[in-house]
Write a protein that holds these residues in place. Structure first.
Motif: not given
Ligand code: FES
Lengths: 162, 596
Positions: A127-132, B363, B206, B14-15, B18, B237, B200-203
């Motif tokens: 699921r989302c890895l937090g770097c969308c 984004t 976090r 996190t973004g 990475s 999580r 599943p598509g959000a943060f």
């Protein structure tokens, strides 16, 4: 089924797990934490480890097995050397994560959840890895690769092959 | 303590991590030492700034210069020019802040202009691994205030007055929830912070935990005082290693300073916090399942009532609040309910954090006052769809929510309005889709997720969602019929009505809302066997264009012999025989074969 764990050769690991269990004995609801720790130590949760936890915590093996298999993060099979997680979060999905996943499956000749015959790669969907902002994204071990296109895949995999 | 003249803030969310923000930070440190500025300039890692699209992000104060898309090789120049000589390096600034003659301040650029930061007020500003920075921003003052000046009832009334609603999705009044738990008699009560971000598509959660973990801990202690609980759990999580790490540090530091532990602020109040890790089960975002998981069991939900506020963790009264809800609390205590109500709408006061993603230019993470319109969020803040594509839909609420269209762009965002148009607030995922996205495929995507994540306890959810998925599979494979649409709708309504917990009750929403607003796309799939956006593989046709040179390569490779044609003449694919393997596309050197 897995090949079975050599309990003798792993004795050290069992001692480590036992020490951990002793250290948290006082708190409540130990099973999840113990499973997390055990997976960290052994890399996965073979039946031998589950049996050990069952007798240490005095919880039936059925219950231990039930919890282990309920949560996707706990694995009862060993994993490949490199774990590839393809983000199938919504942001990545709408930006074409599916085709990245298909390409990887094709390139490695396995399906999601499987490990290659040479034990080098395990392919998983996450699921989302937090770097969308980088969608679509994959993660190999601790490295994140973003803004991918299907044709970047061979090049990236090559880095892990030697 | 050393006073620095300049601060270099590097995003450690996190973004940005990475894309190697840690290396950039090291390089800054190195270079600054090299030019002997290390006594004057401090380099810090912070939480998420929000504008993830432009990451890795570096901000240098006091100027507030916003360097976007940083790389390691730009560091030398920035240190020499900006920090040593005091000349901002314009060419590396975020494009909008440098567009005009005069440099724009951070809060004036479009992305931030309409935002209002309450829950995220410290994110990107402080070093989350240093409790002193949180304290310098009035951290733990609210806890001090409630413990020394207020009774538990006063705290609960204040939160009630503020009108704060749970930010995890359903939007139940937080103050009410607290009052129920306060009224239950028990020797032991618990506070749980739900950081099992489900969408599943959000943060959002976090980012708060990574950027400002203490705000959550402080709020948990306040809740503990209000309802009479002495123990808290953060259920987070396991997939969020940075957040877990920072929480651990935060708890340790707070304990050292006596802000968590026994006799807080010299009052007879004890509060302890423990972290518990989830293990990847969406259903554990649901309260009753979450508590099962903390108890070390399979995370399966149960019937309510009894509500957790009466009978929760280990049968004791328990309050479960989500991360964003908690992050609002210290501010409400310090500034009062009237201040909080000055943001947002009458029914939904305050702000909401959204994780904006998908087909959108900016984004990132945004916090906006309730009542703002989708248009403002998507166009003014998000900058619209990239590459000149046309906006088609926006999905809110994740697998429990629905898709909204052009028609809803001017609807003010609040709990009531979103529910009325068939979606929901959810935890705050907001995914934009453009003309290239197929809505049937998106509905299938969410359903596939819920089928996977259903805990299996009740039949409507376990079996019903599976049947819905089968129907959707048929439709996307071109085998659907028009009756299938009715069947889908009927099933969906049944599942909503009869499922045990929130997961099943909301699982059909993505399907229902897409059928409602994009019926024509469904009809094209079943009647014409065509996918208007060209996404559904089985409905695509391979076609050879005029670019064909007649080299015969494709005809030779086709495993089913579906391609015919003479040398140096345009070839043709027999659609009946074609199995859509794509082998021809790959061999064609002239790119003359396309999917349509
Ligand atoms: S959806 Fe893939 S990183 Fe967020």
């Amino acid at each position: 089924m897995s090949r079975g764990l050599d309990v003798r050769a792993n004795e050290r690991h069992f001692v480590e797990l036992k020490d951990y269990i002793e250290s948290i004995r006082d708190s409540q609801g130990l099973l999840m934490q113990t499973l997390h720790k055990a997976q960290e130590i052994f890399g996965y949760l073979p039946i031998e480890v589950q049996k050990f936890i069952s007798s240490e915590l005095d919880i039936s093996l059925a219950e231990v097995y039930g919890v282990t298999t309920f949560y996707t993060q706990f694995n009862i099979e060993p994993k490949g050397k490199h774990k590839i997680g393809v983000c199938l979060g919504t942001a990545c999905y709408v930006k074409g994560a599916r085709s990245i996943l298909d390409q990887l499956a094709k390139e490695l000749d396995i399906e999601v959840g499987q490990t290659t015959a040479d034990n080098l790669f395990t392919l998983e969907a996450t699921r989302c890895l937090g770097c969308c902002g980088l969608a679509p994204v994959i993660m190999i071990d601790q490295d994140v690769y973003g803004k991918l296109e299907a044709n970047n895949i061979p090049e990236i995999l090559a880095k892990y092959r030697d | 303590m050393n006073i620095y003249r300049s601060h270099v803030l590097v995003c450690g969310g996190t973004g940005c991590s990475s894309s190697k923000s840690a290396e950039i930070m090291e390089k800054f440190q190195e270079k600054i030492e090299e030019v002997k500025l290390d006594k004057e300039v401090q380099v810090l890692a912070t939480g998420c700034f929000g504008l993830c699209e432009e990451g890795p992000v570096v901000i240098i104060y006091p100027e507030g210069s916003f360097y976007a898309r940083m790389t390691v090789d730009r560091v030398d120049e920035i240190v020499e020019e900006h920090l040593l000589k005091g000349r901002v390096v314009r060419k590396y600034l975020y494009r909008e802040s440098a567009k005009e003659e005069k440099l724009k301040a951070l809060n004036e650029v479009d992305f931030y202009k309409k935002q209002e930061r309450v829950a995220l007020r410290n994110c990107g500003l402080i070093n989350p691994e240093d409790i002193n920075e949180y304290i310098a921003r009035d951290g733990y003052f609210a806890l001090g205030k409630v413990l020394t000046e207020m009774t538990p009832e006063e705290v609960i009334n204040l939160i009630k007055d503020s009108g704060l609603k749970g930010r995890g999705g359903a939007g139940f009044s937080t103050g009410m929830k607290w009052s129920f738990a306060a009224a239950s008699k028990s020797d032991q009560k618990y506070i749980i912070c739900n950081a099992d971000e489900g969408d599943p598509g959000a943060f959002m959660d976090r980012s708060v935990l990574e950027g400002d973990p203490h705000s959550v801990l402080e709020a948990m202690a306040i809740a503990g005082y209000a309802v009479g609980a002495s123990k808290g759990f953060v259920y987070v999580r396991a997939e969020y290693p940075i957040a877990v790490h920072r929480l651990e540090i935060a708890i340790k530091q707070a304990k050292e300073l006596g802000l968590i532990g026994n006799n807080l602020f010299n009052r007879a109040f004890d509060f302890d916090i423990e972290i518990r890790l989830g293990a990847g089960a969406f259903v554990c975002g649901e309260e009753t399942a979450l508590m099962q998981s903390i108890e070390g069991k399979r995370g399966m939900s149960r019937n309510k009532p009894p509500f957790p506020a009466n009978k929760g963790l280990w049968g004791k009264p328990t309050i479960i609040n989500n991360v964003e809800t908690l992050a609002n609390i210290p501010q409400i205590i310090l500034n009062g309910p009237e201040w909080f109500k000055s943001f947002g709408t009458e029914k939904s006061p305050g702000t909401k954090v959204f994780a904006l993603g998908g087909k959108i230019n900016n984004t990132g993470l945004v916090e906006v006052p309730m009542g703002i319109t989708l248009r403002e969020v998507i166009y003014d803040i998000g900058g619209g769809c990239p590459n000149g594509k046309e906006f088609k839909a926006v999905q809110t609420g994740g697998p429990s929510g629905g898709c909204l269209t052009n028609l809803h762009l001017d609807t003010p965002i609040d709990y009531e309005n979103l529910t009325a148009v068939g979606s929901m607030m959810g935890s705050g995922g907001m995914i934009v889709m453009d003309e290239d996205n197929c809505m049937v495929d998106i509905a299938r995507f969410f359903l596939d997720f819920t089928v996977d994540e259903s805990c299996g306890k009740c039949t409507p959810c376990r079996e019903g969602t599976k049947r819905m998925l089968e129907i959707l599979d048929r439709i996307t494979e071109g085998k659907g019929t028009i009756e299938d649409l009715d069947r889908l709708e009927r099933l969906a309504l049944n599942i909503k009505e009869t499922s045990l917990c929130g997961l099943g009750q909301t699982a059909p929403n993505p399907v229902l809302s897409t059928i409602r607003y994009f019926r024509d796309e469904y009809e094209a799939h079943v009647n014409e066997k065509r996918c208007p956006s060209g996404v559904c593989q089985s409905l695509l046709k391979y076609i050879i264009t005029m670019d064909c040179k007649g080299c015969t390569k494709c005809a030779r490779i086709c495993p089913t012999g579906a391609i015919e044609g003479k040398v140096r003449e345009i070839h043709i694919i027999d659609q009946e025989k074609c199995i859509k393997c794509g082998a021809c596309v790959e061999t064609c050197t002239f790119h003359a074969i396309i999917k349509k």
